[in-house]
Design an enzyme around this catalytic site. Structure first.
Site, short mmCIF file in Angstrom:
data_model
loop_
_atom_site.label_atom_id
_atom_site.label_comp_id
_atom_site.label_asym_id
_atom_site.label_seq_id
_atom_site.Cartn_x
_atom_site.Cartn_y
_atom_site.Cartn_z
N ASN A 182 -1.06 8.97 -3.53
CA ASN A 182 -0.02 8.46 -2.63
C ASN A 182 1.29 8.51 -3.40
O ASN A 182 1.53 7.69 -4.27
CB ASN A 182 -0.36 7.01 -2.21
CG ASN A 182 0.78 6.37 -1.42
OD1 ASN A 182 1.73 7.05 -1.02
ND2 ASN A 182 0.68 5.06 -1.20
N LYS A 200 4.16 7.88 -2.42
CA LYS A 200 5.16 6.90 -1.97
C LYS A 200 6.51 7.62 -1.82
O LYS A 200 6.51 8.81 -1.48
CB LYS A 200 5.21 5.70 -2.91
CG LYS A 200 3.80 5.11 -3.13
CD LYS A 200 3.77 3.77 -3.78
CE LYS A 200 2.32 3.32 -3.92
NZ LYS A 200 2.19 1.95 -4.43
N HIS A 258 -0.68 0.59 4.77
CA HIS A 258 -0.47 0.32 3.34
C HIS A 258 0.23 -1.02 3.20
O HIS A 258 1.08 -1.38 4.02
CB HIS A 258 0.36 1.44 2.71
CG HIS A 258 0.37 1.36 1.22
ND1 HIS A 258 1.18 0.48 0.54
CD2 HIS A 258 -0.37 2.01 0.28
CE1 HIS A 258 0.94 0.61 -0.76
NE2 HIS A 258 0.01 1.53 -0.94
N GLU A 316 2.56 -1.96 1.44
CA GLU A 316 4.03 -1.90 1.40
C GLU A 316 4.61 -1.81 2.81
O GLU A 316 5.69 -2.32 3.08
CB GLU A 316 4.47 -0.71 0.53
CG GLU A 316 4.22 -1.01 -0.95
CD GLU A 316 3.93 0.20 -1.81
OE1 GLU A 316 4.20 1.34 -1.40
OE2 GLU A 316 3.39 -0.01 -2.93
N GLU A 370 -7.11 -2.06 -1.34
CA GLU A 370 -6.03 -2.13 -2.32
C GLU A 370 -5.56 -3.58 -2.45
O GLU A 370 -4.75 -4.04 -1.65
CB GLU A 370 -4.84 -1.27 -1.87
CG GLU A 370 -5.15 0.21 -1.83
CD GLU A 370 -3.89 1.04 -2.04
OE1 GLU A 370 -3.95 1.97 -2.86
OE2 GLU A 370 -2.86 0.77 -1.41
N GLY A 428 0.76 -1.22 -8.55
CA GLY A 428 1.96 -0.99 -9.35
C GLY A 428 2.19 -2.04 -10.42
O GLY A 428 3.25 -2.10 -11.03
N SER A 476 -3.44 0.38 -9.49
CA SER A 476 -3.38 0.61 -10.94
C SER A 476 -4.58 1.39 -11.47
O SER A 476 -5.06 1.11 -12.56
CB SER A 476 -3.20 -0.71 -11.70
OG SER A 476 -1.97 -1.32 -11.35
P1 13P Z 1 -0.57 2.20 -8.09
O1 13P Z 1 -1.66 3.17 -8.42
O2 13P Z 1 0.78 2.63 -8.57
O3 13P Z 1 -0.92 0.81 -8.48
O4 13P Z 1 -0.41 2.19 -6.48
C1 13P Z 1 -1.56 2.02 -5.71
C2 13P Z 1 -1.20 2.30 -4.31
O5 13P Z 1 -0.48 1.57 -3.69
C3 13P Z 1 -1.74 3.53 -3.71
O6 13P Z 1 -1.57 3.52 -2.33
#
Ligand code: 13P
Length: 246
Positions: free
Chosen positions: A9, A11, A93, A95, A164, A170, A208
């Site tokens: 992803n 982002k 997601h 976010e 997740e 992150g 992560s």
């Molecule tokens: P990270 O791998 O940066 O923690 O992000 C995970 C994520 O949100 C994947 O959709």
């Protein structure tokens, strides 16, 4: 035996030169024993499709409109994603749930819109740290998944689920294999009860995931691969994670 799936992803990261370099490296890193996909910013879908077409690498979007078409400025429909050859789209997601106030009902509608156009929704669920600390993890993920299962009805077995935990995204703070596995088992049982096909469905872990923890996570019985954020932007790291999945 379920086939492993690793999804990057990106982002809101990338640029034309950076994407070209990353995709070239992923192509050069083949073969992978797992299925591998990248979910890129939609502005880059056509270029990604052109680069990956004819390979066994897959691509997808990070979001989709719940609407079929119409006066929805800025939105992108599932039909448009299908036209770009998207195999997947992320929906729900954390976010988007947090920054765009996406509700369980909207996430479910988006998943349905995607499936209706042959795009597999990767439905993201996960609890916040406050919810985990309050002992609500199971209730939260079940509620999030239940909304989608109800809406998709007999098609529910066609989605991919990604667990997740919000506190692991992150942050460099990965869920332990035991923590992840416990939630995956809950989700699989829920999917099995609702669809009768839970044992065949793909449940990814995200949060992560890095080259040094991927193999242990992917070795857990109910973890069918990963949804990778930050590490999917670094070719060497993402390739190492893809290779850890088999
Ligand atoms: P990270 O791998 O940066 O923690 O992000 C995970 C994520 O949100 C994947 O959709």
């Amino acid at each position: 035996m379920r086939r492993k799936l690793v999804v990057g992803n990106w982002k809101m990261h990338g640029s034309r030169p950076a994407n070209a370099e990353l995709l070239a490296a992923l192509l050069a890193g083949r073969p992978y024993r797992a299925d591998v996909a990248v979910c890129v910013p939609s502005i880059y879908l056509n270029e990604t499709a052109a680069t990956l077409a004819g390979s066994d690498l897959r691509w997808g979007a990070q979001d989709v409109s719940a609407h079929e078409q119409g006066a929805y400025t800025g939105e992108i429909s599932a039909a448009m994603l299908a036209e770009c050859g998207c195999r997947y789209t992320l929906v729900g997601h954390s976010e988007r749930r947090a920054c765009h106030a996406e509700t369980d009902a909207l996430v479910a509608a988006k998943a349905q819109a995607a499936l209706a156009r042959g795009v597999t929704p990767i439905v993201c669920v996960g609890e916040t740290l406050a919810e985990r600390d309050a002992g609500q993890t199971e209730a939260v993920v079940k509620r999030q998944l239940s909304a989608v299962i109800t809406r998709l009805a007999h098609c529910a077995a066609e989605m991919v689920v990604a667990y997740e935990p919000v506190w692991a995204i992150g942050t460099g703070r990965t869920a332990s294999p035991e923590q992840a596995l416990a939630v995956h088992a809950v989700l699989r049982a829920q999917l099995q009860a609702a669809t009768g096909h839970g044992a065949a469905m793909t449940i990814l872990y995200g949060g992560s995931v890095k080259p040094d923890n991927a193999a242990t996570l992917f070795a857990q019985a109910d973890i069918d691969g990963g949804l990778i954020g930050g590490a999917s932007l670094k070719a060497a790291d993402f390739i190492a994670i893809c290779r850890a999945a088999h």
